[in-house]
Scaffold this active site. Structure first.
Site: not given
Ligand code: NAI
Length: 675
Positions: A128, A163
């Site tokens: 990210e 995730e």
């Protein structure tokens, strides 16, 4: 400007032409990998402040974010911090997520070009951060001998947003930025599966800008910042798909696909991710805000907490195989049947030099054919890797490989005398330091070892079928006989071949078969009592099992189930249902004979017709799962594995038992707490 922080360092360097670049290196203190703890994020804010207030910033060509560790870029957020989060901690969780989001936003807003230079793993929050940079470049994973010193200690480069495997989804703005970079059709599957992306594939998907040989990585980083090519954007067609009416249709299809793999009640995160995009896909700010709220909700769910538990259980199994204990290079496998052939092929893929021995040359021919298919399936069009694996596998009719092998694995048919004969010969020919192992699934270790001069040398390496898919490896020892150092070496071997080694005591069925048998037999009994096959299996699948007991029995083979059932009946206190014996006598052996509880065509299950059965499916589910939980408890009492966590790890990775439930012993412990 050279600033040293606790976890990072910031340096201004000039190239040969006097161009200035800022280098921000992450090297998180006291951690093997860079993990994004709150204090690391705070330091990154401080580094960005320092850069932004620098007088000479406009003369700087750009910022390169990279890792100071050889193993990888950033492993993501610190998963340890997720453990034990409850709904009461929501505010705290939200604070952390917002900090991560703000960090990425500040990187994105920097007045100079930014670039993430990646080698090794780049996961979750790490990716990210990279996505917030203007450019992402990686090495291409093609280390040559010349690169070996630079590549030393590094692991192959992989990028992922994993995730979902922890029951959440990206929370540092990754849902917005991955879609912005690649388009929804590429970004969503990546987030929904959490799979690893290799560098070349990442370029094709638009996830990264370039991948280059490791030795060119730094030069490419500098040249990219000097050239400033346009930022990556998905093709226009992909962008059009993000209009509101199309979002609805695409979201519906994605939900359908997810539903075929995971139920919302069991795994809420993928559904939350799809909803997030469907509702806010056209408005980045709204999506950032909703992303944070969604992750703060998800992380406290039972599913996420159990998946975090499974993550640590997996790490524990990995750690049981200490790779530094020895370096296996040569493996010799005896018996090229279903198991031996696949064990040999698997080891060859893991870089071992493998010799495979069988009394039948036709069997060896079949091993090579099946192995080639397996290599091709696994490596797709990567000719280099396919050829490397092929070169590693050598048929060896006469067993010349025994004398050179570091590890010898016997996998001939299940017969005590035949196996004893093999081990007499093996012991006389093997190197004194070689690991001597059997893949037996039911014969006690000490009985096979009776014929050996040093019975303490024999260990069990019990692989599961299909070897290419099942991650667990039971490392079997006899508590009074087997040399504990050899068991440790065998566990180390397990890790070297990328299996999860679980030490288990030699006793009928070891751990996994013993736990599965009462579950299978209960399924057969329920069927004998009138419940339809599909209802029984669906009840188990609804609980979260990968397959129901009757389909599993068909896959294993009803004759094998009967044989193992007879061996285990006394241990597990079960009576064998008559119908099992009858089916076997009638030649109904399951998948291999085309007929068992199901009809099978070309190895695939034929979908059975719907039944009008009106019974209580919940009761069936309770009965099946009770058997499994009870046997787990008994195995722990009998000391088959050392503790409850290892038992849960074994059952989850050996049977696929509902990971979102955290394992049988965990379920029993939770049930006790709620009493
Ligand atoms: P299989 O019957 O498919 O293969 C046995 C192979 O051994 C045959 O190719 C045969 O030609 C060869 N063989 C027989 N005597 C030999 C000798 N003296 N020297 C060299 N090769 C010889 O058997 P499978 O299913 O592969 O099972 C092998 C072992 O693995 C058994 O001990 C079994 O209990 C165990 N196992 C089987 C599993 C399964 O799902 N099939 C799962 C886990 C363990």
């Amino acid at each position: 400007m050279n600033t040293q922080f606790d976890h990072l360092s910031l340096n201004l360097r000039e190239d040969a032409n006097g161009n200035k670049f800022l280098w921000l290196a992450l090297d998180v203190k006291d951690e093997a990998a860079n993990v994004l703890k709150p204090e690391v994020i705070q330091e990154m804010f401080a580094a960005i402040d320092a850069i932004n207030t620098q007088q000479d910033l406009k003369n700087t060509k750009g910022l390169i974010i990279h890792s100071g560790k050889p193993g990888g870029f950033i492993a993501g957020a610190d998963v340890k911090k997720f453990r034990g989060i409850t709904a009461d901690d929501r505010e705290l969780a939200l604070q952390f997520i917002h900090a991560g989001q703000q960090l990425c936003q500040r990187i994105e807003d920097m007045p100079i070009p930014t670039l993430a230079m990646i080698r090794g793993f780049c996961m979750g929050g790490g990716l990210e951060i990279a996505l917030a940079c203007d450019y992402i470049i990686t090495d291409d994973g093609s280390y040559s001998e010349k690169d070996s010193s630079a590549a030393k200690g590094s692991v192959s480069t992989k990028l992922s947003l994993p995730e979902i495997k922890l029951g959440i989804h990206p929370g540092f703005g990754g849902t917005v930025r991955s879609i912005r970079r690649m388009g929804v059709l590429k970004a969503m599957p990546m987030m929904l599966t959490g799979r690893n992306i290799l560098p070349r594939q990442a370029v094709k998907m638009g996830l990264i800008d370039r991948c280059v040989p490791l030795r060119q990585l730094e030069t490419t980083a500098l040249n990219t910042l000097l050239d400033k090519p346009p930022r990556k954007k998905p093709p226009r067609l992909q962008q059009l798909l993000e209009s509101a009416p199309l979002r609805k249709i695409i979201a519906m299809q994605m939900r359908k696909q997810v539903a075929s793999k995971a139920k919302q009640a069991h795994y809420p995160a993928p559904y939350a991710l799809i909803n997030l995009w469907e509702m806010h896909g056209a408005n980045s700010n709204a999506m950032f805000a909703a992303e944070a709220e969604s992750v703060a909700d998800l992380v406290a769910t039972k599913t996420a907490q159990n998946l975090v538990r499974v993550f640590f259980l997996q790490n524990r199994l990995k750690a049981l195989g200490d790779k530094s204990l020895f370096t296996p290079r040569r493996v010799h496998v005896i018996g090229g049947g279903v198991m031996g052939g696949d064990i040999a092929a698997w080891c060859a893929m893991q870089g071992m030099k493998v010799t495979i021995q069988d009394i039948s040359s036709e069997a060896l021919g079949r091993v090579v054919g099946r192995a080639n298919n397996g290599f091709q399936r696994r490596y797709k069009k990567d000719r280099q890797r396919i050829m490397r694996a092929q070169d590693n596998l050598l048929p060896d009719l006469h067993g010349y490989g025994i004398a050179k092998a570091d590890v010898i694995i016997e996998a001939i048919f299940e017969n005590l005398e035949a196996k004893q004969k093999i081990f007499k010969t093996v012991e006389s020919k093997a190197r004194p330091d070689a690991i001597i192992a059997t893949n037996t699934s039911s014969i006690p270790l000490h009985e096979i070892a009776q014929v050996m001069k040093k019975p303490e040398r024999l260990v069990g390496l019990h692989f599961f079928n299909p070897v290419f898919k099942m991650p667990l490896l039971e490392v079997v020892h006899h508590p009074e006989q087997t040399d504990p150092d050899i068991v440790k070496l065998a566990q180390s071997f397990g890790s070297h071949i990328n299996k999860l080694p679980l030490p288990v005591k030699s006793s009928p069925g070891f751990l996994i078969n013993r736990i599965l048998m009462p579950y299978i037999l209960e399924g057969v009994t329920l069927h004998q009592e009138g419940a339809p096959v599909t209802v029984i299996d669906q009840a188990a699948v609804d609980y979260g099992m990968p397959v129901g007991p009757l389909e599993l029995a068909d896959m294993v083979g009803l004759d094998i189930c009967l044989h193992v059932g007879k061996i285990l009946a006394e241990t597990v206190g079960a009576t064998l249902p008559d119908s099992l014996d009858k089916e076997v006598k009638n030649g109904k052996l399951g998948r291999k004979s085309g007929q068992g509880f199901y009809k099978w065509k070309n190895g695939k299950k034929v979908k059975p017709a719907k039944t009008g059965w009106q019974g209580d499916a919940d009761q069936i589910q309770t009965k099946l799962i009770e058997k499994l939980l009870n046997e787990s408890r008994k195995c722990l009492e009998d000391g088959i594995v050392e503790d409850a966590d290892l038992l849960d790890a074994g059952v989850i990775f050996g049977t696929g038992f509902a990971p979102f439930r955290g394992g049988p012993m965990h379920i029993l412990a939770e049930a006790k707490k709620s009493l």
